[in-house]
Every structure is written in C-alpha cells, then in structure tokens.
Motif scaffolding. Sequence first.
Motif, PDB file in Angstrom:
ATOM      1  N   ALA A  64      71.724  36.596  28.616  1.00  0.00           N
ATOM      2  CA  ALA A  64      71.180  37.700  29.403  1.00  0.00           C
ATOM      3  C   ALA A  64      69.812  37.379  29.991  1.00  0.00           C
ATOM      4  N   ASP A  65      69.598  37.851  31.212  1.00  0.00           N
ATOM      5  CA  ASP A  65      68.251  37.906  31.772  1.00  0.00           C
ATOM      6  C   ASP A  65      67.551  39.187  31.336  1.00  0.00           C
ATOM      7  N   ARG A  66      68.354  40.230  31.121  1.00  0.00           N
ATOM      8  CA  ARG A  66      67.801  41.545  30.798  1.00  0.00           C
ATOM      9  C   ARG A  66      68.791  42.281  29.914  1.00  0.00           C
ATOM     10  N   VAL A  67      68.287  43.008  28.946  1.00  0.00           N
ATOM     11  CA  VAL A  67      69.121  43.866  28.099  1.00  0.00           C
ATOM     12  C   VAL A  67      68.647  45.304  28.271  1.00  0.00           C
ATOM     13  N   VAL A  68      69.579  46.169  28.653  1.00  0.00           N
ATOM     14  CA  VAL A  68      69.299  47.598  28.807  1.00  0.00           C
ATOM     15  C   VAL A  68      70.082  48.331  27.723  1.00  0.00           C
ATOM     16  N   ARG A  69      69.408  49.232  27.030  1.00  0.00           N
ATOM     17  CA  ARG A  69      70.052  49.953  25.927  1.00  0.00           C
ATOM     18  C   ARG A  69      70.211  51.428  26.287  1.00  0.00           C
ATOM     19  N   ILE A  70      71.398  51.944  25.927  1.00  0.00           N
ATOM     20  CA  ILE A  70      71.730  53.322  26.245  1.00  0.00           C
ATOM     21  C   ILE A  70      72.167  54.043  24.977  1.00  0.00           C
ATOM     22  N   GLU A  71      71.723  55.272  24.817  1.00  0.00           N
ATOM     23  CA  GLU A  71      72.129  56.121  23.702  1.00  0.00           C
ATOM     24  C   GLU A  71      72.248  57.552  24.200  1.00  0.00           C
ATOM     25  N   ASP A  72      73.337  58.208  23.835  1.00  0.00           N
ATOM     26  CA  ASP A  72      73.526  59.623  24.148  1.00  0.00           C
ATOM     27  C   ASP A  72      73.287  59.923  25.623  1.00  0.00           C
ATOM     28  N   GLY A  73      73.761  59.022  26.502  1.00  0.00           N
ATOM     29  CA  GLY A  73      73.678  59.275  27.931  1.00  0.00           C
ATOM     30  C   GLY A  73      72.335  59.018  28.567  1.00  0.00           C
ATOM     31  N   ARG A  74      71.400  58.421  27.809  1.00  0.00           N
ATOM     32  CA  ARG A  74      70.070  58.113  28.350  1.00  0.00           C
ATOM     33  C   ARG A  74      69.726  56.649  28.106  1.00  0.00           C
ATOM     34  N   LEU A  75      69.028  56.033  29.052  1.00  0.00           N
ATOM     35  CA  LEU A  75      68.501  54.698  28.824  1.00  0.00           C
ATOM     36  C   LEU A  75      67.290  54.806  27.915  1.00  0.00           C
ATOM     37  N   VAL A  76      67.317  54.045  26.822  1.00  0.00           N
ATOM     38  CA  VAL A  76      66.278  54.191  25.808  1.00  0.00           C
ATOM     39  C   VAL A  76      65.439  52.926  25.629  1.00  0.00           C
ATOM     40  N   GLY A  77      65.768  51.869  26.339  1.00  0.00           N
ATOM     41  CA  GLY A  77      64.984  50.662  26.196  1.00  0.00           C
ATOM     42  C   GLY A  77      65.447  49.570  27.132  1.00  0.00           C
ATOM     43  N   GLU A  78      64.544  48.654  27.418  1.00  0.00           N
ATOM     44  CA  GLU A  78      64.870  47.508  28.264  1.00  0.00           C
ATOM     45  C   GLU A  78      64.003  46.344  27.833  1.00  0.00           C
ATOM     46  N   GLU A  79      64.620  45.184  27.770  1.00  0.00           N
ATOM     47  CA  GLU A  79      63.863  43.989  27.409  1.00  0.00           C
ATOM     48  C   GLU A  79      64.282  42.813  28.263  1.00  0.00           C
ATOM     49  N   ARG A  80      63.323  41.990  28.597  1.00  0.00           N
ATOM     50  CA  ARG A  80      63.580  40.776  29.363  1.00  0.00           C
ATOM     51  C   ARG A  80      63.872  39.626  28.412  1.00  0.00           C
ATOM     52  N   CYS A  81      64.785  38.752  28.822  1.00  0.00           N
ATOM     53  CA  CYS A  81      65.199  37.643  27.978  1.00  0.00           C
ATOM     54  C   CYS A  81      65.057  36.357  28.768  1.00  0.00           C
ATOM     55  N   ARG A  82      65.097  35.263  28.080  1.00  0.00           N
ATOM     56  CA  ARG A  82      65.112  33.951  28.720  1.00  0.00           C
ATOM     57  C   ARG A  82      66.451  33.299  28.436  1.00  0.00           C
ATOM     58  N   ILE A  83      67.110  32.845  29.501  1.00  0.00           N
ATOM     59  CA  ILE A  83      68.363  32.127  29.322  1.00  0.00           C
ATOM     60  C   ILE A  83      68.033  30.716  28.869  1.00  0.00           C
ATOM     61  N   PRO A  84      68.619  30.264  27.765  1.00  0.00           N
ATOM     62  CA  PRO A  84      68.321  28.906  27.321  1.00  0.00           C
ATOM     63  C   PRO A  84      68.783  27.864  28.309  1.00  0.00           C
ATOM     64  N   SER A  85      68.023  26.783  28.446  1.00  0.00           N
ATOM     65  CA  SER A  85      68.393  25.702  29.370  1.00  0.00           C
ATOM     66  C   SER A  85      69.444  24.814  28.743  1.00  0.00           C
TER      67      SER A  85
ATOM     68  N   ILE B  85      76.487  37.224  22.726  1.00  0.00           N
ATOM     69  CA  ILE B  85      76.261  36.875  24.126  1.00  0.00           C
ATOM     70  C   ILE B  85      74.843  37.207  24.594  1.00  0.00           C
ATOM     71  N   LEU B  86      74.003  37.669  23.683  1.00  0.00           N
ATOM     72  CA  LEU B  86      72.616  37.963  24.050  1.00  0.00           C
ATOM     73  C   LEU B  86      71.894  36.772  24.687  1.00  0.00           C
ATOM     74  N   PRO B  87      72.123  35.540  24.243  1.00  0.00           N
ATOM     75  CA  PRO B  87      71.391  34.418  24.855  1.00  0.00           C
ATOM     76  C   PRO B  87      71.690  34.197  26.337  1.00  0.00           C
TER      77      PRO B  87
END
Length: 233
Positions: free
Chosen positions: A212-233, A208-210
């Motif tokens: 997403a507008d944004r993906v936020v990643r969490i590990e061990d109770g902390r946010l460890v990364g964020e990336e912007r995505c483009r929804i395909p047309s 389901i990644l395609p």
Amino acid sequence: MTTPVIEAVDVVKFLGSGPGRVEALKGITLSLVGGELTLLMGPSGSGKTTLLSILGCMLSPTTGTVRILGHPTAGALPEQLAELRREHVGFIFQSYHLFPTLTAVENVRLALDVCGNRSSLAADKARAALEAVGLAAKTTAFPRELSSGQQQRVAIARAIVGKASAILADEPTAALDSANGQAIMSLLSGIAKDPSRAVLVVTHDPRILPYADRVVRIEDGRLVGEERCRIPS
C-alpha cells in the motif's frame, strides 16, 4: 493540482426503508489519485463495500458528490453511469461474476467488447492479461474447470485488460493462497505506479499492507484514520 481519478465529497448513503433503514455511510470524503494503491480496511459492516460501489457508480449516494476524472455523477442517467464505468472503472468482485458458458479468455475479452474494442487484437490483449495473472495455460478453460483462486484471477484479468483509470477491488486475495495473493498484489501495485491510474483495495488481509501507498480505515460508516506507507523496493 492533479485531478483525482475518483473523488467523493460528503457522501451519505441510506440503505433500506422504514424501521429497517440504515445509514451505511455518514459523510465520507475520499480522493483516489493516480499513482497510488490505497487499502480500505475496517470490520465487517463498516461500509467498505457500499463505499466501493458508490465510487464505482454502481450505487448512487443519498447525498453528497462523486466525480470521475472531474465529471460529477449527480443527475446522470443510468446509461451515462454505465458508460463512465465502462470507460474508467475496472471492478474485481468477491463473487467473480464470470459467465459459465464462456472460456477464461472469452470472459476477459468481454470487458473489451462492452467498451467497443472488437478489433483483431482484442483476443491477444485478453490472453496477455491472463498471462499477467499466471493463467496462460488456462485460456480455453471454462469457469467450472477452474479453482476458486483461478476464477478470481480471471476476474482480475478482466478488470485490468481495458487499462481502466481506476481499479476497485473487493477482497481480491480472499480466495488465494499466500504466493498467488502476493503475485496479484504485485501486479496491482505495478498498475498503481502509473500516474494516470489509481487502485483501491478493500481488504481484511494484513499480509498485503506492504503493497500500500496509503491505508484508509473505516468504522461504522465513517473514515476514522489514514496513514501513508512506503512500498518496499
């Protein structure tokens, strides 16, 4: 600047007590803004569902601040938090939480009833929500007569019927095959195109990644990364 639909600032959450006390969330700051579908991804035990529950006012943070459309939840009474949930948040749970003695359309209509929407149009709205998730032919079916995937879609219809400002979904495609999972994510991504509504999906599903507008990643109770995505047309 647009007010976030939901905002968490420096949220810490301890679960349990005594020697078994666990710091499930360790200073989380996250905003959900209208017009976006955000995926929250991370391994089991990383704090995803705990964060989802706090953002939706089902749990209170140990410390930190949560705001719903700019309104802080700190100090709110249980009845006030319930009202915020009813008015602004639609939940999609892994375990469905359907009432076994109610039909599919009655389970969906219940979300309108608790918001005080008992008009003659409520049943029509419930049927339209079921049609949107591909269950137009199952309106009178009871949960026991539905597959797990169909029960999940009833739960999704219930979450979207009231046009909540925020849709919070915990693994919404887990019980669905690929085709139905894609249909549900198309529906959620369509909702997220509304600039007044935000969608947050907790997931392990890379398919389901395609969407997403944004993906936020969490590990061990902390946010460890964020990336912007483009929804395909």
